[in-house]
Scaffold this motif. Sequence first.
Motif, PDB file in Angstrom:
ATOM      1  N   ALA A  30      32.924 -57.839  20.219  1.00 54.46           N
ATOM      2  CA  ALA A  30      33.308 -58.482  21.557  1.00 54.46           C
ATOM      3  C   ALA A  30      34.344 -59.363  21.629  1.00 54.46           C
ATOM      4  O   ALA A  30      34.585 -60.151  20.513  1.00 54.46           O
ATOM      5  N   GLU A  31      35.313 -59.303  22.434  1.00 51.99           N
ATOM      6  CA  GLU A  31      36.437 -60.351  22.755  1.00 51.99           C
ATOM      7  C   GLU A  31      35.782 -61.587  23.255  1.00 51.99           C
ATOM      8  O   GLU A  31      34.860 -61.701  23.804  1.00 51.99           O
ATOM      9  N   THR A  32      36.176 -62.516  22.748  1.00 52.27           N
ATOM     10  CA  THR A  32      35.803 -63.942  23.206  1.00 52.27           C
ATOM     11  C   THR A  32      36.770 -64.576  24.028  1.00 52.27           C
ATOM     12  O   THR A  32      37.024 -65.836  24.105  1.00 52.27           O
ATOM     13  N   VAL A  33      37.718 -63.894  24.736  1.00 60.16           N
ATOM     14  CA  VAL A  33      38.908 -64.403  25.311  1.00 60.16           C
ATOM     15  C   VAL A  33      38.431 -64.838  26.848  1.00 60.16           C
ATOM     16  O   VAL A  33      38.973 -65.920  27.194  1.00 60.16           O
ATOM     17  N   ASP A  34      37.497 -64.138  27.336  1.00 61.73           N
ATOM     18  CA  ASP A  34      36.916 -64.474  28.831  1.00 61.73           C
ATOM     19  C   ASP A  34      35.827 -65.509  28.675  1.00 61.73           C
ATOM     20  O   ASP A  34      34.965 -65.425  28.298  1.00 61.73           O
ATOM     21  N   ASN A  35      36.364 -66.707  28.792  1.00 66.24           N
ATOM     22  CA  ASN A  35      35.250 -67.849  28.776  1.00 66.24           C
ATOM     23  C   ASN A  35      34.932 -68.736  30.023  1.00 66.24           C
ATOM     24  O   ASN A  35      34.582 -69.848  30.152  1.00 66.24           O
ATOM     25  N   TRP A  36      35.360 -67.990  30.975  1.00 66.82           N
ATOM     26  CA  TRP A  36      35.082 -68.533  32.311  1.00 66.82           C
ATOM     27  C   TRP A  36      34.182 -67.602  33.243  1.00 66.82           C
ATOM     28  O   TRP A  36      34.307 -66.388  33.008  1.00 66.82           O
ATOM     29  N   PRO A  37      33.105 -68.047  33.772  1.00 70.45           N
ATOM     30  CA  PRO A  37      32.597 -69.403  33.906  1.00 70.45           C
ATOM     31  C   PRO A  37      31.820 -70.072  32.967  1.00 70.45           C
ATOM     32  O   PRO A  37      31.088 -68.963  32.248  1.00 70.45           O
ATOM     33  N   PRO A  38      31.842 -71.396  32.483  1.00 71.74           N
ATOM     34  CA  PRO A  38      30.920 -71.791  31.445  1.00 71.74           C
ATOM     35  C   PRO A  38      29.709 -71.736  31.749  1.00 71.74           C
ATOM     36  O   PRO A  38      29.219 -71.663  32.967  1.00 71.74           O
ATOM     37  N   TYR A  39      28.571 -71.328  30.624  1.00 74.00           N
ATOM     38  CA  TYR A  39      27.246 -71.171  31.042  1.00 74.00           C
ATOM     39  C   TYR A  39      26.467 -71.730  29.810  1.00 74.00           C
ATOM     40  O   TYR A  39      27.175 -72.133  28.785  1.00 74.00           O
ATOM     41  N   ASP A  40      25.240 -72.220  30.149  1.00 71.35           N
ATOM     42  CA  ASP A  40      24.240 -72.618  29.343  1.00 71.35           C
ATOM     43  C   ASP A  40      23.063 -71.518  29.125  1.00 71.35           C
ATOM     44  O   ASP A  40      22.730 -71.161  30.320  1.00 71.35           O
ATOM     45  N   GLN A  69      18.428 -52.166  33.920  1.00 74.28           N
ATOM     46  CA  GLN A  69      17.780 -51.764  32.725  1.00 74.28           C
ATOM     47  C   GLN A  69      17.619 -53.171  31.831  1.00 74.28           C
ATOM     48  O   GLN A  69      17.240 -54.353  32.238  1.00 74.28           O
ATOM     49  N   ASN A  70      18.358 -53.224  30.594  1.00 73.07           N
ATOM     50  CA  ASN A  70      18.423 -54.434  29.901  1.00 73.07           C
ATOM     51  C   ASN A  70      19.887 -55.350  30.115  1.00 73.07           C
ATOM     52  O   ASN A  70      20.160 -55.946  29.050  1.00 73.07           O
ATOM     53  N   MET A  71      20.346 -55.193  31.052  1.00 72.23           N
ATOM     54  CA  MET A  71      21.572 -55.800  31.328  1.00 72.23           C
ATOM     55  C   MET A  71      21.681 -56.583  32.406  1.00 72.23           C
ATOM     56  O   MET A  71      21.347 -56.141  33.637  1.00 72.23           O
ATOM     57  N   LEU A  72      21.935 -58.098  32.339  1.00 66.83           N
ATOM     58  CA  LEU A  72      21.947 -58.868  33.589  1.00 66.83           C
ATOM     59  C   LEU A  72      23.670 -59.124  33.701  1.00 66.83           C
ATOM     60  O   LEU A  72      24.391 -59.402  32.984  1.00 66.83           O
ATOM     61  N   ILE A  73      23.897 -58.653  35.053  1.00 69.42           N
ATOM     62  CA  ILE A  73      25.375 -58.814  35.461  1.00 69.42           C
ATOM     63  C   ILE A  73      25.653 -59.857  36.638  1.00 69.42           C
ATOM     64  O   ILE A  73      25.008 -59.712  37.460  1.00 69.42           O
ATOM     65  N   VAL A  74      26.331 -60.967  36.278  1.00 70.50           N
ATOM     66  CA  VAL A  74      26.759 -61.835  37.349  1.00 70.50           C
ATOM     67  C   VAL A  74      28.002 -61.824  37.657  1.00 70.50           C
ATOM     68  O   VAL A  74      28.873 -61.933  36.780  1.00 70.50           O
ATOM     69  N   ALA A  75      28.425 -61.571  38.880  1.00 68.60           N
ATOM     70  CA  ALA A  75      29.973 -61.426  39.180  1.00 68.60           C
ATOM     71  C   ALA A  75      30.181 -62.384  40.746  1.00 68.60           C
ATOM     72  O   ALA A  75      29.181 -62.668  41.323  1.00 68.60           O
ATOM     73  N   GLY A  76      31.316 -62.832  40.649  1.00 70.24           N
ATOM     74  CA  GLY A  76      31.755 -63.475  41.805  1.00 70.24           C
ATOM     75  C   GLY A  76      32.974 -63.031  42.313  1.00 70.24           C
ATOM     76  O   GLY A  76      34.060 -62.787  41.386  1.00 70.24           O
ATOM     77  N   GLN A  77      33.060 -62.825  43.607  1.00 72.00           N
ATOM     78  CA  GLN A  77      34.408 -62.543  44.265  1.00 72.00           C
ATOM     79  C   GLN A  77      34.707 -63.289  45.576  1.00 72.00           C
ATOM     80  O   GLN A  77      33.987 -63.323  46.773  1.00 72.00           O
ATOM     81  N   ILE A  91      42.767 -71.668  39.577  1.00 69.31           N
ATOM     82  CA  ILE A  91      41.102 -71.401  39.802  1.00 69.31           C
ATOM     83  C   ILE A  91      41.112 -69.921  39.965  1.00 69.31           C
ATOM     84  O   ILE A  91      41.796 -69.057  40.912  1.00 69.31           O
ATOM     85  N   THR A  92      40.243 -69.185  39.370  1.00 72.05           N
ATOM     86  CA  THR A  92      40.048 -67.992  39.524  1.00 72.05           C
ATOM     87  C   THR A  92      39.234 -67.486  40.730  1.00 72.05           C
ATOM     88  O   THR A  92      38.564 -68.376  41.166  1.00 72.05           O
ATOM     89  N   GLY A  93      39.468 -66.422  41.214  1.00 68.96           N
ATOM     90  CA  GLY A  93      38.998 -65.981  42.450  1.00 68.96           C
ATOM     91  C   GLY A  93      38.123 -64.899  42.254  1.00 68.96           C
ATOM     92  O   GLY A  93      37.215 -64.340  43.255  1.00 68.96           O
ATOM     93  N   ARG A  94      37.792 -64.562  41.277  1.00 70.07           N
ATOM     94  CA  ARG A  94      36.746 -63.330  40.722  1.00 70.07           C
ATOM     95  C   ARG A  94      36.187 -63.631  39.176  1.00 70.07           C
ATOM     96  O   ARG A  94      37.243 -63.993  38.263  1.00 70.07           O
ATOM     97  N   PHE A  95      35.291 -63.104  38.983  1.00 67.89           N
ATOM     98  CA  PHE A  95      34.745 -63.081  37.582  1.00 67.89           C
ATOM     99  C   PHE A  95      33.476 -62.246  37.495  1.00 67.89           C
ATOM    100  O   PHE A  95      32.983 -61.829  38.493  1.00 67.89           O
ATOM    101  N   ARG A  96      33.268 -62.062  36.346  1.00 65.98           N
ATOM    102  CA  ARG A  96      32.228 -60.922  35.862  1.00 65.98           C
ATOM    103  C   ARG A  96      31.610 -61.299  34.305  1.00 65.98           C
ATOM    104  O   ARG A  96      32.446 -61.240  33.759  1.00 65.98           O
ATOM    105  N   ARG A  97      30.341 -61.704  34.319  1.00 68.18           N
ATOM    106  CA  ARG A  97      29.919 -61.868  33.253  1.00 68.18           C
ATOM    107  C   ARG A  97      28.562 -61.224  32.876  1.00 68.18           C
ATOM    108  O   ARG A  97      27.722 -60.886  33.799  1.00 68.18           O
ATOM    109  N   GLN A  98      28.132 -60.637  31.731  1.00 62.77           N
ATOM    110  CA  GLN A  98      27.310 -59.774  31.307  1.00 62.77           C
ATOM    111  C   GLN A  98      26.347 -60.373  30.209  1.00 62.77           C
ATOM    112  O   GLN A  98      26.939 -60.993  29.456  1.00 62.77           O
ATOM    113  N   PHE A  99      25.090 -60.376  30.535  1.00 64.79           N
ATOM    114  CA  PHE A  99      24.117 -60.689  29.432  1.00 64.79           C
ATOM    115  C   PHE A  99      23.223 -59.644  28.981  1.00 64.79           C
ATOM    116  O   PHE A  99      22.704 -58.938  30.015  1.00 64.79           O
ATOM    117  N   GLU A 100      23.170 -59.419  27.638  1.00 61.93           N
ATOM    118  CA  GLU A 100      22.211 -58.161  27.294  1.00 61.93           C
ATOM    119  C   GLU A 100      20.629 -58.936  27.251  1.00 61.93           C
ATOM    120  O   GLU A 100      20.590 -60.129  26.598  1.00 61.93           O
TER     121      GLU A 100
END
Length: 157
Positions: A30-40, A69-77, A91-100
């Motif tokens: 996995a690439e760690t370039v995309d670090n926005w949005p920050p999360y805990d 299934q076993n993937m959670l996808i959080v997206a903003g547009q 300030i970004t206008g969109r993002f997509r973050r996935q969690f296994e």
Amino acid sequence: MSANLDFSPLFRSSIGFERMLNALEAARRAETVDNWPPYDIVKAGEDDYRIAMAVAGFSRDELAITQEQNMLIVAGQKANGEDVQYLHRGITGRFRRQFELADHVKVVDAGLVDGLLTIALKREIPEEMKPRQIGIETGQAMSKARPKEIEAGKHAA
């Protein structure tokens, strides 16, 4: 410094762990370039988890949470409302973050308060997969439990 790990010996000697090993392999690549949005990610209890994600500037209507299934996808547009000429856009206008997600982890609730998106997760193991106690019968009880044999009719010679 990154370690180059080879999981192939584990594939040869384990059964039923392919999904976990594939996840480890994917995390390594996995690439760690995309670090926005920050999360805990917080473990809130034995089977309860919570993801808190800073999504300042996004409204509830501009966010989407999907579980496949076993993937959670959080997206903003961001909505394309006004025609603005930006001199600098930081300030970004969109993002997509996935969690296994592990098996049997489900999204329970989600809320947005003061730019903080909170997603509650719970691991719910089905009843048939939970450990159960097996009774041990004695020899006399087992003989009663055996199916009776059907005797064949006697044939005349």
